[in-house]
Design an enzyme around this catalytic site. Structure first.
Site, PDB file in Angstrom:
ATOM      1  N   ARG A  53      88.384   5.414 -14.501  1.00  0.00           N
ATOM      2  CA  ARG A  53      87.896   5.815 -13.283  1.00  0.00           C
ATOM      3  C   ARG A  53      87.598   6.749 -12.205  1.00  0.00           C
ATOM      4  NH1 ARG A  53      87.849  -0.439 -10.481  1.00  0.00           N
ATOM      5  NH2 ARG A  53      85.837  -1.095 -11.765  1.00  0.00           N
ATOM      6  N   GLY A  55      81.076  -6.947 -11.407  1.00  0.00           N
ATOM      7  CA  GLY A  55      80.247  -7.401 -10.419  1.00  0.00           C
ATOM      8  C   GLY A  55      79.194  -6.817 -10.316  1.00  0.00           C
ATOM      9  N   LYS A  95      81.394 -20.324 -19.400  1.00  0.00           N
ATOM     10  CA  LYS A  95      80.562 -20.873 -18.337  1.00  0.00           C
ATOM     11  C   LYS A  95      79.452 -20.879 -17.947  1.00  0.00           C
ATOM     12  CE  LYS A  95      84.722 -22.411 -16.624  1.00  0.00           C
ATOM     13  NZ  LYS A  95      85.437 -22.585 -15.096  1.00  0.00           N
ATOM     14  N   GLY A 146      82.821  -7.987 -17.669  1.00  0.00           N
ATOM     15  CA  GLY A 146      84.653  -6.927 -18.060  1.00  0.00           C
ATOM     16  C   GLY A 146      84.652  -7.615 -19.992  1.00  0.00           C
TER      17      GLY A 146
END
Ligand code: ADP
Ligand code: MG
Length: 399
Positions: free
Chosen positions: A36, A377, A197, A354
């Site tokens: 980052r 996200g 999921k 991720g």
């Protein structure tokens, strides 16, 4: 997509407030992954070359509106300065006299890192007064933190309305590539969605079926779809209570003319362990004591066939339990096929998430992809079709 770009800014002598994502992983008081920090360098260097005075705004961790010494950004001054090859000063606060004085002391091209924005409770509340105090420090605003753009905070959203707002280089690349993948893509578009999921990706799947031409479902979430179609899934990870949801997504795909590719065969084992004995099985033949841990060879072949048809690929979620060999095989083979096609110019291949980034790195093909988003996200919310407040504010500021 319309937003102001750094190439167009006359920043000479101007004070640029640059929102970056420096929420880096730390171990033993040191940065353990400087991705980052490096991501912000093109923007900083562009502004340096233009003679701006550069003040960096960032959050770190979750101090919840209080000064927490262990969450000070001061720790990042040395590693950032080292990467930049230039001195970086530090201001003890991101507003008020400490920040104003530090910025006033900068030469053209100088860089100061301002203290953690989340030391102020107003940051996460998008408090207009805090945004105003930040705006008082600068002549222009640059947002280079796509990964924080799904949050409407003072430094990511509020501030963008108070100064001429520009996308930084990393933000610009992210927005341009994401637009190429879903906004105005070359068709046909193939989406691969895998992972653990269905429950975490219902909105994502519902949005994609309306936007893409082909949707390949893999990973453990495919088990839920197979179960919903009456196939045996044994002891596999499977959300049985979401069978109805899965059927709803398939119906929505049908209605939108989105062709869904579900596994036609799987890799099944009796134990979820590295190198556990396993076999390829058609989806009708999974035993009661077996777990589905990866997509089978016929499924991978069909998926690569779909890649040959597609002009654009958007990928989130591994096809199997790729951390546990040999159940990485389908993910690795599909990733290599996509990487090779992207490298040859036959496919625009964009991926994010991720575990997806980890899987592409594991396959050794991340650099062959057209673009790999590390935004987590924010990337997922974008795939869900949501407006990202930090991006919307940049667009609102565009002339
Ligand atoms: P991302 O972080 O890229 O959005 P997810 O978090 O949704 O991806 O899913 C990644 C996880 O899904 C991985 O840890 C992987 O092991 C797991 N997974 C994929 N397929 C299976 C499977 N068949 N059985 C168990 N776990 C699986
Ligand atoms: Mg994950």
């Amino acid at each position: 997509m319309s937003f102001r770009r750094l190439d167009d800014v006359d920043a000479k002598g101007k004070r640029a407030l640059v929102r970056v994502d420096f929420n880096v992983p730390m171990a033993d008081g040191a940065v353990s992954d400087d991705t980052r920090l490096r991501a912000a360098l093109p923007t900083i260097r562009t502004l340096q070359a233009k003679g701006a005075k550069i003040a960096l705004l960032a959050h770190f961790d979750r101090p919840k509106g209080k000064r927490v010494p262990e969450m000070s950004l001061r720790l990042l001054v040395a590693p950032l300065s080292h990467l930049l090859g230039a001195p970086v000063s530090f201001a003890d606060d991101c507003i008020g006299a400490p920040a104003a004085d530090a910025i006033a002391a900068l030469a053209q091209g100088g860089v100061v890192l301002l203290e953690n924005t989340r030391f102020h409770a107003g940051e996460e509340k998008n408090d207009p007064d805090l945004a105003k105090q930040m705006a008082a420090l600068g002549d222009l605003y640059v947002n280079d933190a796509f990964s924080a753009a799904h949050r409407a905070h003072a430094s990511t959203e509020g501030l963008a309305h108070l100064l001429p707002a520009y996308a930084g280089k990393a933000m610009e690349a992210e927005l341009d590539h994401l637009d190429r993948a879903l906004g105005a893509p070359k068709r046909p578009v193939l989406a691969i969605v895998g992972g653990a999921k269905v429950s975490t990706k219902i909105e994502l799947l519902s949005n994609l079926v309306t936007k893409v031409d082909m949707l390949a479902i893999g990973g453990a979430m495919a088990n839920t779809f197979l179960f919903a179609q009456g196939k045996p899934v044994g002891k596999s990870l499977c959300e049985r209570d979401l069978a109805e949801t899965a059927r709803g997504i398939l119906a929505a795909a049908d209605k939108a003319n989105c062709h869904v590719l579900l596994p036609v065969d799987v890799i099944a084992a009796r134990a979820f362990a590295a190198h556990a004995p396993s076999r390829a099985a058609p989806i009708d033949a999974v035993g009661e004591d077996e777990l589905i841990l990866d997509a089978g060879p016929e499924t991978v072949r069909a998926l690569i066939g779909a890649m040959d048809e597609a002009k654009t690929l958007i990928w989130n979620g591994p096809l199997g339990a790729f951390e546990t060999p040999p159940f990485d095989r389908a993910t690795v083979e599909a990733a290599r096929a996509a990487g090779a096609r992207a490298k040859a110019g036959a496919l625009i291949a964009v991926a994010g998430g991720g575990d997806t980034v980890a899987a592409l790195n594991h396959a050794g093909v991340a650099d062959q992809f057209t673009f790999v988003s590390t935004a987590g996200g924010a990337f997922l919310e974008w795939m869900e079709g949501k407006d990202l407040p930090g991006v919307a504010a940049l667009q609102a500021s565009a002339p």
